[in-house]
Motif scaffolding. Structure first.
Motif, mmCIF file in Angstrom:
data_model
loop_
_atom_site.group_PDB
_atom_site.id
_atom_site.type_symbol
_atom_site.label_atom_id
_atom_site.label_comp_id
_atom_site.label_asym_id
_atom_site.label_seq_id
_atom_site.Cartn_x
_atom_site.Cartn_y
_atom_site.Cartn_z
ATOM 1 N N SER A 29 91.871 58.222 73.085
ATOM 2 C CA SER A 29 90.897 57.850 74.110
ATOM 3 C C SER A 29 89.553 58.567 73.988
ATOM 4 O O SER A 29 88.514 58.020 74.365
ATOM 5 C CB SER A 29 91.475 58.127 75.504
ATOM 6 N N VAL A 30 89.567 59.783 73.474
ATOM 7 C CA VAL A 30 88.335 60.566 73.459
ATOM 8 C C VAL A 30 87.469 60.171 72.262
ATOM 9 O O VAL A 30 87.971 59.885 71.174
ATOM 10 C CB VAL A 30 88.656 62.079 73.419
ATOM 11 N N GLY A 31 86.182 60.120 72.488
ATOM 12 C CA GLY A 31 85.242 59.855 71.391
ATOM 13 C C GLY A 31 84.803 61.170 70.773
ATOM 14 O O GLY A 31 85.473 62.200 70.925
ATOM 15 N N PRO A 32 83.680 61.154 70.080
ATOM 16 C CA PRO A 32 83.151 62.406 69.511
ATOM 17 C C PRO A 32 82.894 63.440 70.609
ATOM 18 O O PRO A 32 82.287 63.125 71.636
ATOM 19 C CB PRO A 32 81.853 61.966 68.843
ATOM 20 N N ILE A 33 83.364 64.634 70.410
ATOM 21 C CA ILE A 33 83.209 65.718 71.377
ATOM 22 C C ILE A 33 82.029 66.578 70.948
ATOM 23 O O ILE A 33 81.946 67.011 69.799
ATOM 24 C CB ILE A 33 84.486 66.575 71.437
ATOM 25 N N VAL A 34 81.127 66.823 71.875
ATOM 26 C CA VAL A 34 79.940 67.614 71.566
ATOM 27 C C VAL A 34 80.288 69.098 71.603
ATOM 28 O O VAL A 34 80.724 69.613 72.629
ATOM 29 C CB VAL A 34 78.799 67.314 72.550
ATOM 30 N N ILE A 35 80.111 69.755 70.491
ATOM 31 C CA ILE A 35 80.307 71.203 70.404
ATOM 32 C C ILE A 35 78.931 71.855 70.417
ATOM 33 O O ILE A 35 78.075 71.531 69.607
ATOM 34 C CB ILE A 35 81.040 71.602 69.114
ATOM 35 N N LYS A 36 78.721 72.773 71.357
ATOM 36 C CA LYS A 36 77.426 73.444 71.446
ATOM 37 C C LYS A 36 77.563 74.890 70.983
ATOM 38 O O LYS A 36 78.458 75.608 71.413
ATOM 39 C CB LYS A 36 76.900 73.381 72.878
ATOM 40 N N GLY A 37 76.683 75.275 70.097
ATOM 41 C CA GLY A 37 76.710 76.635 69.555
ATOM 42 C C GLY A 37 75.334 77.247 69.592
ATOM 43 O O GLY A 37 74.328 76.572 69.786
ATOM 44 N N LEU A 38 75.294 78.564 69.403
ATOM 45 C CA LEU A 38 74.028 79.279 69.452
ATOM 46 C C LEU A 38 73.130 78.932 68.278
ATOM 47 O O LEU A 38 73.570 78.933 67.133
ATOM 48 C CB LEU A 38 74.275 80.780 69.443
ATOM 49 N N GLU A 39 71.878 78.647 68.579
ATOM 50 C CA GLU A 39 70.909 78.445 67.516
ATOM 51 C C GLU A 39 70.414 79.799 67.020
ATOM 52 O O GLU A 39 70.669 80.836 67.631
ATOM 53 C CB GLU A 39 69.727 77.614 68.021
ATOM 54 N N ALA A 40 69.719 79.791 65.918
ATOM 55 C CA ALA A 40 69.125 81.014 65.348
ATOM 56 C C ALA A 40 70.163 82.096 65.104
ATOM 57 O O ALA A 40 69.927 83.275 65.366
ATOM 58 C CB ALA A 40 68.014 81.545 66.260
ATOM 59 N N ARG A 41 71.339 81.687 64.634
ATOM 60 C CA ARG A 41 72.389 82.654 64.290
ATOM 61 C C ARG A 41 72.814 82.419 62.842
ATOM 62 O O ARG A 41 73.972 82.174 62.554
ATOM 63 C CB ARG A 41 73.581 82.522 65.240
ATOM 64 N N ARG A 42 71.841 82.446 61.935
ATOM 65 C CA ARG A 42 72.155 82.220 60.529
ATOM 66 C C ARG A 42 73.095 83.310 60.023
ATOM 67 O O ARG A 42 72.930 84.470 60.377
ATOM 68 C CB ARG A 42 70.871 82.220 59.689
ATOM 69 N N PRO A 43 74.053 82.933 59.190
ATOM 70 C CA PRO A 43 74.333 81.598 58.658
ATOM 71 C C PRO A 43 75.389 80.844 59.459
ATOM 72 O O PRO A 43 75.814 79.773 59.074
ATOM 73 C CB PRO A 43 74.868 81.923 57.267
ATOM 74 N N MET A 44 75.839 81.429 60.593
ATOM 75 C CA MET A 44 76.931 80.819 61.356
ATOM 76 C C MET A 44 76.494 79.529 62.036
ATOM 77 O O MET A 44 77.221 78.534 62.051
ATOM 78 C CB MET A 44 77.478 81.807 62.384
ATOM 79 N N GLY A 45 75.300 79.532 62.613
ATOM 80 C CA GLY A 45 74.774 78.346 63.277
ATOM 81 C C GLY A 45 73.267 78.423 63.353
ATOM 82 O O GLY A 45 72.718 79.479 63.687
ATOM 83 N N TYR A 46 72.574 77.329 63.031
ATOM 84 C CA TYR A 46 71.110 77.351 63.063
ATOM 85 C C TYR A 46 70.580 75.914 63.012
ATOM 86 O O TYR A 46 71.265 74.992 62.575
ATOM 87 C CB TYR A 46 70.550 78.149 61.880
ATOM 88 N N LEU A 47 69.359 75.746 63.466
ATOM 89 C CA LEU A 47 68.670 74.462 63.365
ATOM 90 C C LEU A 47 67.873 74.447 62.060
ATOM 91 O O LEU A 47 67.104 75.371 61.794
ATOM 92 C CB LEU A 47 67.730 74.260 64.551
ATOM 93 N N ASP A 48 68.054 73.396 61.262
ATOM 94 C CA ASP A 48 67.287 73.313 60.018
ATOM 95 C C ASP A 48 65.915 72.710 60.292
ATOM 96 O O ASP A 48 65.544 72.461 61.445
ATOM 97 C CB ASP A 48 68.053 72.517 58.955
ATOM 98 N N ALA A 49 65.135 72.470 59.253
ATOM 99 C CA ALA A 49 63.766 71.967 59.402
ATOM 100 C C ALA A 49 63.717 70.605 60.068
ATOM 101 O O ALA A 49 62.711 70.236 60.693
ATOM 102 C CB ALA A 49 63.088 71.904 58.035
#
Length: 282
Positions: A29-49
């Motif tokens: 029943s569930v669709g794609p689940i949005v996972i939210k993580g911290l930005e600017a935490r390279r290399p674990m999580g970050y926004l690219d260009a």
């Protein structure tokens, strides 16, 4: 070769998870689940260009999604601590990719659920090269804001220490470099990433023997997604700790430090200085 064989065998085994009826209905029943993580935490999580959220954690969760049948999409958040995101988590159905912060201290039992540790990673201590640590309980430490709970734990056992919190791991490294603090506390992969920056590589060093303290990365979800946690925990149970670390090491290869112009300038600063002096002389 043994680890590769083991990893792929695990991937095949996980496709046959023993799920309850409720868990299967949830998957259907569930669709794609949005996972939210911290930005600017390279290399674990970050926004690219392009504004896309990437990182080792994103790739790791994609691996778990492929094994379990779950679907994830990703967005970045700025709040560094879990308790500041609980209200938002209750407004919309999303999971939150987060830290080893325990729910026991947040009085949130029954409101959000915490997964088993996605993986455990050592904490690394970084100091200036050539300096040696004698007494940890008399130092000034730099800690990134998302590791605030780690700083509190440190003060419990090292009451004479002082903690200064910074917005990012890079800010922590700069604080050590400029002697604002004596040491920085980072997670293993984050320290490894930033120590590849030439100026840090030359002037900073990891404290010998650091890594004894383990930091668990967990996933937190609102109450309506408790089945997500049980499915995720069953998936994690199929992967032993050695395999998890092997996966992380492989994924880290895709998020290695990319040198910037400032790094080139630092490496060839002598040449640039000569060029500038010649230009002034001309």
């Amino acid at each position: 070769e043994i680890l590769m064989s083991s990893f792929y065998n695990v991937s095949q085994d996980v496709t046959h998870l023993y799920l309850t009826r409720e868990e299967r209905e949830y998957l259907d029943s569930v669709g794609p689940i949005v996972i939210k993580g911290l930005e600017a935490r390279r290399p674990m999580g970050y926004l690219d260009a392009d504004g896309e959220f990437k990182g080792i954690m994103v790739d790791y969760l994609n691996q778990l999604a492929a094994m379990s049948g779950l679907q994830f999409t990703y967005e970045a958040v700025k709040h560094p601590t879990l308790d500041k995101n609980i209200a938002d988590m209750q407004k919309e159905p999303f999971g939150l990719l987060w830290t080893g912060q325990s729910l026991e201290n947040l009085e949130s039992t029954g409101v959000i659920y915490q997964s088993e540790s996605l993986f455990d990673t050592p904490l690394a201590y970084v100091r200036r090269a050539g300096e040696y640590v004698t007494k940890y309980d008399e130092h000034v430490f730099a800690v990134s804001s998302d590791l605030e709970h780690v700083g509190k734990l440190l003060l419990e056992t090292n009451s004479k220490s002082k903690i200064i919190y910074f917005d990012s791991a890079k800010d922590c490294m700069e604080a050590v470099l400029t002697k604002k603090v004596e040491m920085a506390i980072l997670t293993d992969k984050v320290a490894e990433y930033w120590l590849n920056k030439p100026i840090y590589e030359d002037q900073l060093a990891r404290v010998a023997g650091s890594g004894a303290y383990i930091y668990g990365m967990c996933l937190y979800v609102p109450q309506e997604h408790q089945h997500l946690i049980s499915i995720l925990n069953k998936t994690l149970a199929h992967i032993n700790d050695i395999q998890k670390l092997y996966m992380l090491d492989n994924l880290a290869q895709s998020h290695r430090y990319v040198r910037q112009f400032e790094d080139t300038f630092y490496e060839y600063r002598g040449v640039f200085l000569i060029i500038i002096l010649l230009a002034i002389g001309i």
